[in-house]
Design an enzyme around this catalytic site. Structure first.
Site, PDB file in Angstrom:
ATOM      1  N   GLU A 117      46.633  51.036 -12.952  1.00  0.00           N
ATOM      2  CA  GLU A 117      46.707  51.658 -14.280  1.00  0.00           C
ATOM      3  C   GLU A 117      45.458  51.347 -15.105  1.00  0.00           C
ATOM      4  O   GLU A 117      44.979  52.199 -15.867  1.00  0.00           O
ATOM      5  CB  GLU A 117      47.974  51.187 -14.990  1.00  0.00           C
ATOM      6  CG  GLU A 117      49.233  51.758 -14.346  1.00  0.00           C
ATOM      7  CD  GLU A 117      50.513  51.122 -14.857  1.00  0.00           C
ATOM      8  OE1 GLU A 117      51.367  51.862 -15.371  1.00  0.00           O
ATOM      9  OE2 GLU A 117      50.657  49.886 -14.727  1.00  0.00           O
ATOM     10  N   GLU A 137      55.723  49.390  -8.336  1.00  0.00           N
ATOM     11  CA  GLU A 137      56.754  48.878  -9.236  1.00  0.00           C
ATOM     12  C   GLU A 137      58.177  49.215  -8.798  1.00  0.00           C
ATOM     13  O   GLU A 137      59.123  48.466  -9.070  1.00  0.00           O
ATOM     14  CB  GLU A 137      56.529  49.417 -10.664  1.00  0.00           C
ATOM     15  CG  GLU A 137      55.363  48.785 -11.399  1.00  0.00           C
ATOM     16  CD  GLU A 137      54.036  49.474 -11.132  1.00  0.00           C
ATOM     17  OE1 GLU A 137      53.082  49.216 -11.876  1.00  0.00           O
ATOM     18  OE2 GLU A 137      53.963  50.265 -10.170  1.00  0.00           O
TER      19      GLU A 137
END
Length: 263
Positions: A117, A137
Site C-alpha cells: 500500500e 490481509e
C-alpha cells in the site's frame, strides 16, 4: 526516553531520499507511521525538493507489512475505533500521494500488506527481480485498510485487484510489471540506483510543469473526460505564465540548451 529514528530523509541535488529503517523487516509500526508523517511534512515544506525517492533499509524488505503484533488491541473495540485506526494508517500514505513532487518507490525486498500500500501511494515503482508483492490481509481475517482496496484497482483494474485481495497471494516482480503494478524490474540490489536514475532525469526539467502535469493527471483521473480536459487546459494555462516556459521556448528557437529557474 528518546525514540529510535526509524524514518529518515536526506536531500541530494533536489532529490529527497526517504529511508524506512525498522529492522528486521521494516514493518509499519506506530513509530514508523508517526515519523513518516513528520518526514513527509518536512519534505513538502522544503523549497529545494523536486523529486522524492522512498525505499527500505537492508536487503530483506522494502516494508514487510503492518505491525501485526499490535492488532489484538484493535479487536472488538467497536467499528468507529477500528475505522480511526485505518484512517491513521492511511494518513502518511495520503500525504505521499498528495505531494506536488513526483514520487518513486525503490522496492528492494518484500512489499506486503502495508508495504504494498505504501508503494501504491507513489507515482512510480521500481522493483528488484526477487521481490514479492501482495496484500495478504485476508489470511488474517482482514482486508487491506491503508488504501489497498482503492489504489490497487485504480492502478491495475478491478478484476486483477480483486483476485490479489481475495486470494491474499503474492505476485512476483515480473508479474507485477506485466499487469502494470510496477514500472520497472531490475536486478537485485539496484532498485535505488534505478530510482535515482529516473529522479535525475526528472530533476533536469523545470519542476513547475511537472507539478502541473501531476495535478492534471491526478485530478482529471477522477473526473469525466469532458471535465478532465478542462482541468488539463487550466493547468496548461498556468504553465504558460511561468518564466521557464518562456526560457524553454526561446532556447528551442535559438537552438540552445534551456536554463530553467523553476519559477
Amino acid at each position: 526516553m528518546q525514540k529510535v529514528q526509524v524514518v529518515s530523509w536526506s536531500l541530494q541535488q533536489n532529490i529527497a531520499l526517504i529511508v524506512i529503517d525498522n529492522p528486521p523487516v521494516n514493518v509499519l509500526s506506530a513509530d514508523v507511521i508517526e515519523q513518516l508523517n513528520i518526514v513527509v511534512d518536512e519534505i513538502e515544506r522544503d523549497p529545494n525538493v523536486k523529486v522524492v525517492v522512498l525505499t527500505g533499509a537492508g536487503e530483506k524488505a522494502f516494508v514487510a507489512g503492518g505491525d501485526i503484533k499490535g492488532f489484538p488491541e484493535w479487536i472488538g473495540k467497536g467499528v468507529e475505533e477500528a475505522k480511526q485506526k485505518s484512517l491513521w494508517l492511511q494518513e502518511p500514505l495520503n500525504k505521499i500521494e498528495r505531494l506536488p513532487h513526483p514520487t518513486i518507490a525503490a522496492i528492494n525486498g518484500l512489499a506486503l500488506g502495508g508495504g504494498c500500500e505504501l508503494a501504491l501511494s507513489c507515482d512510480i515503482r521500481v522493483a528488484e527481480e526477487h521481490v514479492q508483492i501482495g496484500l495478504p490481509e485476508v489470511k488474517l481475517g482482514l482486508f487491506p485498510g491503508a488504501g489497498g482496496t482503492q489504489r490497487l484497482p485504480r492502478l491495475i483494474g478491478k478484476a486483477r485487484a480483486k483476485e490479489m485481495i481475495f486470494t491474499g497471494e503474492s505476485i512476483s516482480a515480473e508479474e507485477a510489471e506485466r499487469i502494470g503494478l510496477v514500472n520497472h524490474v531490475v536486478p537485485k540490489g539496484t532498485s535505488l540506483e534505478k530510482a535515482m536514475e529516473i529522479a535525475n532525469k526528472i530533476n533536469k526539467h523545470s519542476s513547475l510543469p511537472i507539478t502541473f502535469a501531476k495535478s492534471s493527471i491526478d485530478v482529471g483521473y477522477e473526473q469525466p473526460l469532458d471535465e478532465s480536459l478542462v482541468t488539463e487546459a487550466t493547468y496548461f494555462g498556468h504553465a504558460f505564465q511561468t518564466k521557464d516556459v518562456q526560457e524553454g521556448v526561446e532556447a528551442f528557437i535559438q537552438k540552445r540548451k534551456a536554463n530553467f529557474t523553476n519559477n
